[in-house]
Design an enzyme around this catalytic site. Structure first.
Site, PDB file in Angstrom:
ATOM      1  N   HIS A 122       0.872  -1.179   0.000  1.00 51.05           N
ATOM      2  CA  HIS A 122       0.000   0.000   0.000  1.00 51.05           C
ATOM      3  C   HIS A 122       0.913   1.235   0.000  1.00 51.05           C
ATOM      4  O   HIS A 122       2.032   1.171   0.524  1.00 51.05           O
ATOM      5  CB  HIS A 122      -0.818  -0.057   1.295  1.00 51.05           C
ATOM      6  CG  HIS A 122      -1.892   0.958   1.438  1.00 51.05           C
ATOM      7  ND1 HIS A 122      -1.653   2.244   1.855  1.00 51.05           N
ATOM      8  CD2 HIS A 122      -3.232   0.880   1.244  1.00 51.05           C
ATOM      9  CE1 HIS A 122      -2.798   2.907   1.910  1.00 51.05           C
ATOM     10  NE2 HIS A 122      -3.781   2.104   1.547  1.00 51.05           N
ATOM     11  N   ASP A 199       2.844  -5.282   7.981  1.00 52.21           N
ATOM     12  CA  ASP A 199       1.622  -4.493   7.805  1.00 52.21           C
ATOM     13  C   ASP A 199       0.454  -5.481   7.826  1.00 52.21           C
ATOM     14  O   ASP A 199       0.207  -6.201   6.866  1.00 52.21           O
ATOM     15  CB  ASP A 199       1.703  -3.753   6.458  1.00 52.21           C
ATOM     16  CG  ASP A 199       0.408  -3.022   6.132  1.00 52.21           C
ATOM     17  OD1 ASP A 199      -0.591  -3.238   6.832  1.00 52.21           O
ATOM     18  OD2 ASP A 199       0.399  -2.252   5.150  1.00 52.21           O
ATOM     19  N   GLN A 202      -4.725  -5.746   6.634  1.00 54.75           N
ATOM     20  CA  GLN A 202      -5.769  -6.559   5.997  1.00 54.75           C
ATOM     21  C   GLN A 202      -5.948  -7.925   6.630  1.00 54.75           C
ATOM     22  O   GLN A 202      -6.863  -8.655   6.251  1.00 54.75           O
ATOM     23  CB  GLN A 202      -5.443  -6.749   4.502  1.00 54.75           C
ATOM     24  CG  GLN A 202      -5.549  -5.481   3.685  1.00 54.75           C
ATOM     25  CD  GLN A 202      -6.990  -4.976   3.571  1.00 54.75           C
ATOM     26  OE1 GLN A 202      -7.946  -5.728   3.666  1.00 54.75           O
ATOM     27  NE2 GLN A 202      -7.135  -3.673   3.372  1.00 54.75           N
ATOM     28  N   LYS A 225     -10.496  -1.477  10.386  1.00 54.30           N
ATOM     29  CA  LYS A 225     -10.607  -2.639   9.488  1.00 54.30           C
ATOM     30  C   LYS A 225     -10.878  -3.914  10.279  1.00 54.30           C
ATOM     31  O   LYS A 225     -10.912  -5.001   9.728  1.00 54.30           O
ATOM     32  CB  LYS A 225      -9.325  -2.803   8.662  1.00 54.30           C
ATOM     33  CG  LYS A 225      -9.136  -1.665   7.643  1.00 54.30           C
ATOM     34  CD  LYS A 225      -7.924  -1.927   6.806  1.00 54.30           C
ATOM     35  CE  LYS A 225      -7.394  -0.691   6.104  1.00 54.30           C
ATOM     36  NZ  LYS A 225      -8.086  -0.354   4.877  1.00 54.30           N
ATOM     37  N   CYS A 363      -4.794   2.520  -3.662  1.00 53.60           N
ATOM     38  CA  CYS A 363      -3.544   3.006  -3.047  1.00 53.60           C
ATOM     39  C   CYS A 363      -2.387   2.045  -3.295  1.00 53.60           C
ATOM     40  O   CYS A 363      -1.509   1.868  -2.432  1.00 53.60           O
ATOM     41  CB  CYS A 363      -3.700   3.249  -1.543  1.00 53.60           C
ATOM     42  SG  CYS A 363      -4.856   4.545  -1.147  1.00 53.60           S
TER      43      CYS A 363
HETATM   44  N1  PMP Z   1      -1.770  -1.115   4.443  1.00 52.66           N
HETATM   45  C1  PMP Z   1      -2.729  -1.868   3.911  1.00 52.66           C
HETATM   46  C2  PMP Z   1      -2.394  -3.242   3.403  1.00 52.66           C
HETATM   47  C3  PMP Z   1      -4.032  -1.373   3.809  1.00 52.66           C
HETATM   48  O1  PMP Z   1      -5.004  -2.120   3.280  1.00 52.66           O
HETATM   49  C4  PMP Z   1      -4.311  -0.072   4.307  1.00 52.66           C
HETATM   50  C5  PMP Z   1      -5.714   0.515   4.197  1.00 52.66           C
HETATM   51  N2  PMP Z   1      -6.297   0.334   2.955  1.00 52.66           N
HETATM   52  C6  PMP Z   1      -3.280   0.657   4.873  1.00 52.66           C
HETATM   53  C7  PMP Z   1      -2.015   0.103   4.922  1.00 52.66           C
HETATM   54  C8  PMP Z   1      -3.494   2.016   5.434  1.00 52.66           C
HETATM   55  O2  PMP Z   1      -4.393   1.942   6.518  1.00 52.66           O
HETATM   56  P1  PMP Z   1      -4.978   3.264   7.189  1.00 52.66           P
HETATM   57  O3  PMP Z   1      -5.493   4.101   6.066  1.00 52.66           O
HETATM   58  O4  PMP Z   1      -6.066   2.751   8.086  1.00 52.66           O
HETATM   59  O5  PMP Z   1      -3.869   3.921   7.923  1.00 52.66           O
END
Ligand code: PMP
Length: 405
Positions: A122, A199, A202, A225, A363
Site C-alpha cells: 500500500h 503491515d 488486511q 478494518k 492506493c
Molecule cells: N496497508 C494496507 C495493506 C491497507 O489495506 C491499508 C488501508 N487500505 C493501509 C495500509 C493504510 O491503513 P490506514 O489508512 O487505516 O492507515
C-alpha cells in the site's frame, strides 16, 4: 463452536440500510469494516458515563477512563499474544504506525543502509521509506511480484545482505488479496540481522495472529478494518526493539521530567504516545476485540473462503472478465476487470443497485502499473457477508455489463 452468519449479521445495524430501493450489499470491507452494535454502544457509553482525560487525574472519571483505556490495551495484547501490554502502542492507524517506525527506526540508519519492501505494498508502506531515502541516503529495494500476484521469494533472498536493516512487508495485499507467507520472509530477514515490520492492516479481520509465534519485530494495524472505529490502531513492537528507538512525537504523557535544558522520556508505552490520545477509539477497539474473541475464527475463515470460492467461480463465467491476483493463497478479496469496460462505470452501476464495491488503484499504483491497468473493481468480503450478497453482486454485475456493452 460454529459460525452463525445470520446471528452475527443482526449485530450490525448498518447492514439493514437501503441504498435507494435496494438493500445494502456491503462488499468494501478491505477499505473498512462495519461496526457491531456493541462497539457503537461502547463509544456512546464512553461519552455518556466515562469521559475524562487519562493518566493525569486523581478524580473518579479520570480513573475510570484510564482503567478502560488500559484494559483495552491488555485485551488487544492478549488477542495478538504480545508478551507485555506495553508492547502495544496506540496509534492513529496503520499509516501512523509505519510513519512512527520510519521516523524512529530511521534515526538510527546511515547512508547506504538498505530497507526492503515489496511490490505489493500500500502507498503507506512505500512513501514513508522514500522520505528516508531523501533524508538519509538509505537505499529502498523492492521484492518483485509475479503474474499471479505472489511475490518472488528467490528474488527477495537475493536482495538480502548485511546492509539490510529492515524488511517492511504486507501480510495481505489489499488490492489483490494475496496472502504472503510472511513466516519465511521473517526468518530469512532475521538471518542477516534485519528487523521486520508486518503491515497487518488486511489480515486481522480475517484470522488471528500470534506475534510471538510469528517472531516479527513490529506489526501495525488499523482499528477500523477490524470492526473498531476510525482514527485508532496499534503498533506492536518487541519490548527490546521499542526501548531501543527514540520517541516519535514530543509532548505531554511521553515525558518523565522536563526542564528547559533536558527532557527525560517516559517508559513504554507512553514514550510513543504523546498528547491526549483517541481515548474512546482505544476503548471501542478493545470492545471490538472482545467481540471478535467470542467468534470461532476458524469457522469464520471457512465461511469467508466459501464466499471467495463461489464468487470467483461465478465471476469467471462472465464474458471478458479477468481476475488479477490468482495465486492460491488468498483472503476473501477479488480484483477484476471486464474487457472494454471502465471499472468506475461498473462501480457506479453496482452502487445504483445497492452494491458497494471499490474501484480504482486501491492506493497500490505500482501493482496497477505492473499489470498495465488503471485500476480494478475490488470485491472484499467480511464475516457478515452471505451467499445472498454474492447472488446480488452477480445479478447486479450482469445487469451493469448488459447496460454498458
Ligand atoms: N496497508 C494496507 C495493506 C491497507 O489495506 C491499508 C488501508 N487500505 C493501509 C495500509 C493504510 O491503513 P490506514 O489508512 O487505516 O492507515
Amino acid at each position: 463452536m460454529s459460525f452463525d452468519v445470520a446471528a452475527v449479521r443482526s449485530e450490525f445495524p448498518i447492514l439493514k440500510e437501503k441504498i435507494g430501493k435496494y438493500p445494502l450489499v456491503y462488499l468494501d470491507n478491505g477499505a473498512t469494516t462495519q461496526k457491531p452494535q456493541i462497539v457503537i454502544d461502547a463509544i456512546c457509553n464512553y461519552y455518556t458515563h466515562q469521559n475524562a482525560n487519562i493518566h493525569r487525574g486523581v478524580h473518579h472519571l479520570s480513573q475510570v477512563s484510564t482503567e478502560a483505556y488500559e484494559t483495552a490495551r491488555t485485551t488487544i495484547q492478549k488477542a495478538i499474544n504480545a508478551t507485555h501490554n506495553h508492547e502495544c502502542i496506540f496509534t492513529k492507524g496503520t499509516t501512523d504506525g509505519i510513519n512512527l517506525i520510519a521516523h524512529s527506526f530511521g534515526k538510527g540508519l546511515e547512508k547506504g543502509d538498505e530497507i526492503i519492501i515489496s511490490a505489493l505494498e500500500h502507498h503507506s508502506n512505500i512513501v514513508p521509506w522514500q522520505f528516508l531515502v531523501e533524508e538519509k541516503g538509505v537505499l529502498l529495494k523492492v521484492i518483485p511480484m509475479l503474474q499471479d500476484g505472489s511475490l518472488d521469494f528467490d528474488a527477495f533472498l537475493a536482495l538480502l545482505s548485511a546492509k539490510t536493516k529492515l524488511l517492511s512487508i504486507t501480510h495481505i495485499s489489499n488490492a489483490l488479496g494475496i496472502i504472503n507467507p510472511i513466516e519465511k520472509y521473517i526468518e530469512a530477514a532475521h538471518k542477516v540481522g534485519a528487523k521486520v515490520l508486518i503491515d497487518a492492516a488486511q489480515s486481522l479481520q480475517h484470522f488471528a495472529i500470534d506475534v510471538q509465534a510469528l517472531d516479527c519485530d513490529f506489526m501495525v494495524f488499523s482499528g477500523h478494518k477490524i470492526f473498531g472505529p476510525t482514527g485508532v490502531g496499534i503498533l506492536y513492537g518487541k519490548e527490546v526493539e521499542l526501548n531501543a528507538l527514540p520517541p516519535y512525537q514530543g509532548g505531554g504523557d511521553m515525558i518523565k521530567t522536563v526542564t528547559f535544558e533536558k527532557t527525560t522520556y517516559n517508559e513504554l508505552p507512553h514514550k510513543f504516545e504523546a498528547g491526549t490520545p483517541n481515548i474512546v477509539g482505544g476503548i471501542a477497539l478493545g470492545t471490538a476485540f472482545e467481540w471478535r474473541n467470542k467468534l470461532d475464527l476458524k469457522a469464520v475463515e471457512a465461511h469467508e473462503n466459501e464466499l471467495l470460492a463461489i464468487t470467483t467461480e461465478a465471476l469467471l463465467k462472465i464474458d471478458g472478465l479477468k481476475i488479477y491476483g490468482d495465486a492460491p493463497n488468498k483472503s476473501s478479496v477479488i480484483s477484476f476487470l471486464i474487457d472494454g469496460l471502465h471499472p468506475y462505470d461498473i462501480g457506479t452501476l453496482l452502487n445504483q443497485q445497492g452494491v458497494a464495491v471499490r474501484t480504482g488503484h486501491h492506493c497500490t499504483q505500482p501493482i496497477m502499473d505492473y499489470y498495465h491497468i488503471p485500476g480494478t473493481i475490488r470485491v472484499s468480503f467480511s464475516l457478515y457477508n452471505t451467499k445472498s450478497d454474492v447472488e446480488s453482486l452477480i445479478t447486479a454485475l450482469k445487469k451493469a455489463v448488459k447496460m454498458l456493452k
